[in-house]
Design a protein around this motif. Structure first.
Motif, PDB file in Angstrom:
ATOM      1  N   GLU A 176       9.441  19.726  17.218  1.00 45.74           N
ATOM      2  CA  GLU A 176       8.413  18.725  17.491  1.00 45.74           C
ATOM      3  C   GLU A 176       8.108  18.778  18.993  1.00 45.74           C
ATOM      4  OE1 GLU A 176       9.036  15.157  14.460  1.00 45.74           O
ATOM      5  OE2 GLU A 176      10.896  15.562  15.551  1.00 45.74           O
ATOM      6  N   PRO A 177       7.179  19.616  19.409  1.00 48.45           N
ATOM      7  CA  PRO A 177       7.015  19.939  20.828  1.00 48.45           C
ATOM      8  C   PRO A 177       6.807  18.739  21.750  1.00 48.45           C
ATOM      9  CG  PRO A 177       5.735  21.437  19.461  1.00 48.45           C
ATOM     10  CD  PRO A 177       6.233  20.353  18.565  1.00 48.45           C
ATOM     11  N   VAL A 178       5.930  17.840  21.378  1.00 50.89           N
ATOM     12  CA  VAL A 178       5.627  16.720  22.263  1.00 50.89           C
ATOM     13  C   VAL A 178       6.841  15.799  22.408  1.00 50.89           C
ATOM     14  CG1 VAL A 178       4.188  14.676  22.561  1.00 50.89           C
ATOM     15  CG2 VAL A 178       3.160  16.819  21.776  1.00 50.89           C
ATOM     16  N   ALA A 206       0.090  28.642  24.130  1.00 55.10           N
ATOM     17  CA  ALA A 206       0.466  27.990  22.872  1.00 55.10           C
ATOM     18  C   ALA A 206       1.249  26.706  23.137  1.00 55.10           C
ATOM     19  CB  ALA A 206       1.286  28.945  22.014  1.00 55.10           C
ATOM     20  N   TYR A 207       2.172  26.734  24.094  1.00 52.87           N
ATOM     21  CA  TYR A 207       2.935  25.533  24.450  1.00 52.87           C
ATOM     22  C   TYR A 207       1.995  24.442  24.973  1.00 52.87           C
ATOM     23  CZ  TYR A 207       7.759  27.218  23.938  1.00 52.87           C
ATOM     24  OH  TYR A 207       8.968  27.648  23.430  1.00 52.87           O
ATOM     25  N   ALA A 209       4.078  30.920  18.832  1.00 51.22           N
ATOM     26  CA  ALA A 209       3.645  29.733  18.102  1.00 51.22           C
ATOM     27  C   ALA A 209       4.549  29.432  16.920  1.00 51.22           C
ATOM     28  CB  ALA A 209       2.199  29.908  17.635  1.00 51.22           C
ATOM     29  N   LYS A 213      13.998  20.600  12.114  1.00 52.55           N
ATOM     30  CA  LYS A 213      12.867  20.277  12.989  1.00 52.55           C
ATOM     31  C   LYS A 213      12.990  18.855  13.538  1.00 52.55           C
ATOM     32  CE  LYS A 213       7.792  20.228  13.017  1.00 52.55           C
ATOM     33  NZ  LYS A 213       6.573  20.634  12.270  1.00 52.55           N
ATOM     34  N   GLU A 260      -1.209  24.072  24.431  1.00 48.08           N
ATOM     35  CA  GLU A 260      -2.087  23.585  23.365  1.00 48.08           C
ATOM     36  C   GLU A 260      -1.365  22.658  22.392  1.00 48.08           C
ATOM     37  OE1 GLU A 260      -3.732  27.077  21.631  1.00 48.08           O
ATOM     38  OE2 GLU A 260      -5.161  27.422  23.274  1.00 48.08           O
ATOM     39  N   ARG A 261      -0.045  22.817  22.296  1.00 42.63           N
ATOM     40  CA  ARG A 261       0.734  21.924  21.425  1.00 42.63           C
ATOM     41  C   ARG A 261       1.170  20.662  22.138  1.00 42.63           C
ATOM     42  NH1 ARG A 261       2.825  23.884  16.648  1.00 42.63           N
ATOM     43  NH2 ARG A 261       3.427  21.705  16.387  1.00 42.63           N
ATOM     44  N   GLY A 262       0.681  20.443  23.352  1.00 42.52           N
ATOM     45  CA  GLY A 262       0.908  19.183  24.047  1.00 42.52           C
ATOM     46  C   GLY A 262       2.089  19.153  24.982  1.00 42.52           C
ATOM     47  N   LEU A 306       7.148  26.917  17.858  1.00 42.87           N
ATOM     48  CA  LEU A 306       6.620  25.577  18.059  1.00 42.87           C
ATOM     49  C   LEU A 306       6.377  24.857  16.742  1.00 42.87           C
ATOM     50  CD1 LEU A 306       4.145  26.431  20.939  1.00 42.87           C
ATOM     51  CD2 LEU A 306       6.292  25.162  21.136  1.00 42.87           C
ATOM     52  N   SER A 307       6.216  25.600  15.650  1.00 44.26           N
ATOM     53  CA  SER A 307       6.056  24.970  14.342  1.00 44.26           C
ATOM     54  C   SER A 307       7.391  24.534  13.760  1.00 44.26           C
ATOM     55  CB  SER A 307       5.362  25.941  13.380  1.00 44.26           C
ATOM     56  OG  SER A 307       6.217  27.022  13.055  1.00 44.26           O
TER      57      SER A 307
END
Length: 533
Positions: A173-175, A224-225, A166, A131, A227-229, A169-170
């Motif tokens: 580290e999306p942002v 989902a993307y 989702a 990750k 919402e994860r920033g 995305l876990s």
């Protein structure tokens, strides 16, 4: 953007056939990772080098085009975890990628790691640290590409492919990832497939309320993307140019959510040629998911067509996403799905009708009559362009053009005053625009022919003082003598005014039914060429 797979050349689809004029970026798939050297490598060097040369030639003809090398994919992601695991390994791998880009005259790198932390093909190496290491690997690549930009005074791109869901995305580290890349190709497909125990929909646009369809939806994945920033402009919504074929399927529920004995992926081009063209297979559309499917001969096929692809591109446009993309371009060798997506992405209106595809000959007319409230859909999401127009509907349209004045009781036995066309018929009959039948009926639900449409519009134009004196010579058409006496002047006027045109075979087809699409086109011409002229 679209992925072009090296193996497509063996199937006769070479880079020169790619729809470059419709694309801004092509990712060449796939390079792999040499596990010993920890560097980028070509898995089929003679073919890959030939394809890369052809892609550069294509770019020379289309200078707007970017060419990226894509590393990994489902089959070649085994060693990503290794090359990302230490600073020294990240530096070696990133340096090899930049060297490869420069050597082959490309515009950047696309990483398709399937997947960090867990998942992917059997044999894929995973670490819990993937990750964070994925971010560090992208950071190393970004810094080296930026350094090369300063040296070469040209831009280099860094992109990745990310799974729809989702769960993915876990595992990243999306942002932080989004800040390092030019865009993320969201793989908007494989939400359901041959790894599931029952048939289902590969890529439903919207959520589907059935226990067997537990993979989510494309709209949900995009959300989902967000919402994860992940910024909307960094997301390219990937769409599938393929579907899934399941065999040994029960006819219950037309094969949907059934057990099956075997399954495989199938390109849209093959599906269209073999199955869509066969009367043995019935076509259905899932109203919740807004995607089509087929059933016949114990076979179920989940796929996307031009309408569903256009709907996904419209979603991307409405949310301000960075664009749309395709896996994989050779699977739509005719370019039908790619064209539908591109046209929808660039459309300037919020089209609510899934059966009015971007670029079809009647799209502008449907938009015109819909936005002016002259015509409505047959439902919230359907215009039914091929359905016949009827007498009540046409009368109601003209009534709306007049501002819907109150007109009293309709004089026909089969027209109720509270029907949606009731006041319209009363108004139109009063002014001589429509007429009834000898038995005292109006027959509002009767299909309207092209000559009947011409007659009604001619009377309306005369009522408005806009009928003019121009009359065409109908003998120029092979069936011009078949126009009935009551409609001859009206048809001559309509042809002269450009409202009605001959068909491709030289006929006027006066007795042919006027469809809703044709009616929309003719009404737009009436307004623009007669009433507003």
């Amino acid at each position: 953007m679209g992925y072009y797979a090296g193996w497509a050349a063996y199937q006769g689809y070479t880079p020169d056939q790619l729809p470059a004029e419709k694309l801004t970026q092509i990712n060449y798939a796939f390079a792999e990772i040499d596990p010993v050297a920890g560097r980028i490598a070509l898995g089929d060097e003679p073919n890959d080098l030939k394809n890369l040369k052809a892609l550069r030639k294509l770019r020379s003809q289309h200078p707007h085009l970017k060419l990226l090398i894509s590393v990994g994919g489902w089959s070649d992601s085994q060693y990503f975890s290794d090359v990302a695991s230490t600073q020294a390994r990240r530096e070696k791998f990133a340096a090899s990628c930049v060297d490869f880009v420069v050597e082959h005259g490309l515009d950047g790198v696309d990483l398709d790691w399937e997947y960090p932390v867990s998942g992917g093909a059997p044999g894929t190496i995973h670490r819990n640290q993937d990750k964070q290491n994925f971010t560090l690997l992208l950071q190393e690549l970004r810094e080296r590409l930026d350094h090369q930009e300063r040296q070469d005074r040209r831009e280099y791109s860094l992109t990745i492919a990310g799974a729809a869901g989702a769960w993915y995305l876990s595992q990243i580290e999306p942002v932080k990832v989004a800040a390092l890349v030019d865009h993320i190709f969201l793989m908007g497909y494989d939400l359901h497939g041959t790894w599931n125990s029952r048939t289902g929909l590969n890529a439903p646009l919207n959520p589907v309320s059935h226990a067997s369809q537990a993979g989510g939806s494309i709209a949900g994945s995009v959300q989902a993307y967000l919402e994860r920033g992940v910024p909307a402009e960094k997301i390219v919504l990937g769409t599938p140019l393929y579907g899934y074929l399941y065999q040994g399927v029960s006819s219950r529920n037309n094969g949907l959510y059934s057990t099956y004995t075997s399954g495989k992926s199938i390109s849209y081009q093959t599906l269209k040629k073999t199955y869509l063209a066969s009367s043995a297979y019935r076509q259905f559309r899932h109203e919740e998911g807004q995607v089509p499917y087929l059933y016949g001969n114990g076979t179920f096929l989940s796929y996307d067509d031009a309408a569903s692809i256009a709907a996904k591109a419209s979603l991307a446009r409405s949310l301000g996403l960075g664009g749309v993309g395709f896996w994989e371009l050779s699977q739509d060798s005719g370019g039908e799905l790619v064209s539908a997506a591109v046209q929808a992405l660039h459309s300037s209106w919020d089209n609510p009708f899934r059966d009015v595809l971007p670029g079809v000959w009647y799209e502008d007319a449907v938009r015109y009559v819909y936005e002016r409230e002259m015509m409505q859909g047959t439902s919230a999401s359907a215009f039914s362009p091929n359905t016949s127009s009827n007498r009540g509907m046409l009368t109601a349209i003209l009534y709306r053009l007049e501002g819907s004045p109150r007109s009293g009781e309709p004089p026909f036995t089969d027209v109720a005053a509270d029907a949606y066309y009731g006041q319209a018929v009363a108004w139109a009959e009063k002014h001589g625009i429509v007429q009834g039948f000898d038995d005292g009926t109006f027959r509002p639900g009767a299909r309207i022919t092209r000559q009947q449409l011409a007659a009604v519009l001619f009377r309306y134009a005369d009522f408005k003082g806009e009928a003019g004196r121009g009359r065409a010579d109908l003998s120029a058409y092979q069936d011009g003598n078949r126009v009935e006496v009551y409609a001859r002047e009206a048809m001559a006027w309509a042809v002269d005014a450009g409202l009605i045109q001959g068909l491709a075979d030289g006929r006027l087809d006066p007795g042919g039914t006027a469809t809703r699409a044709q009616t929309a086109v003719i009404l737009q011409r009436l307004c623009e060429q007669v009433l507003e002229a």
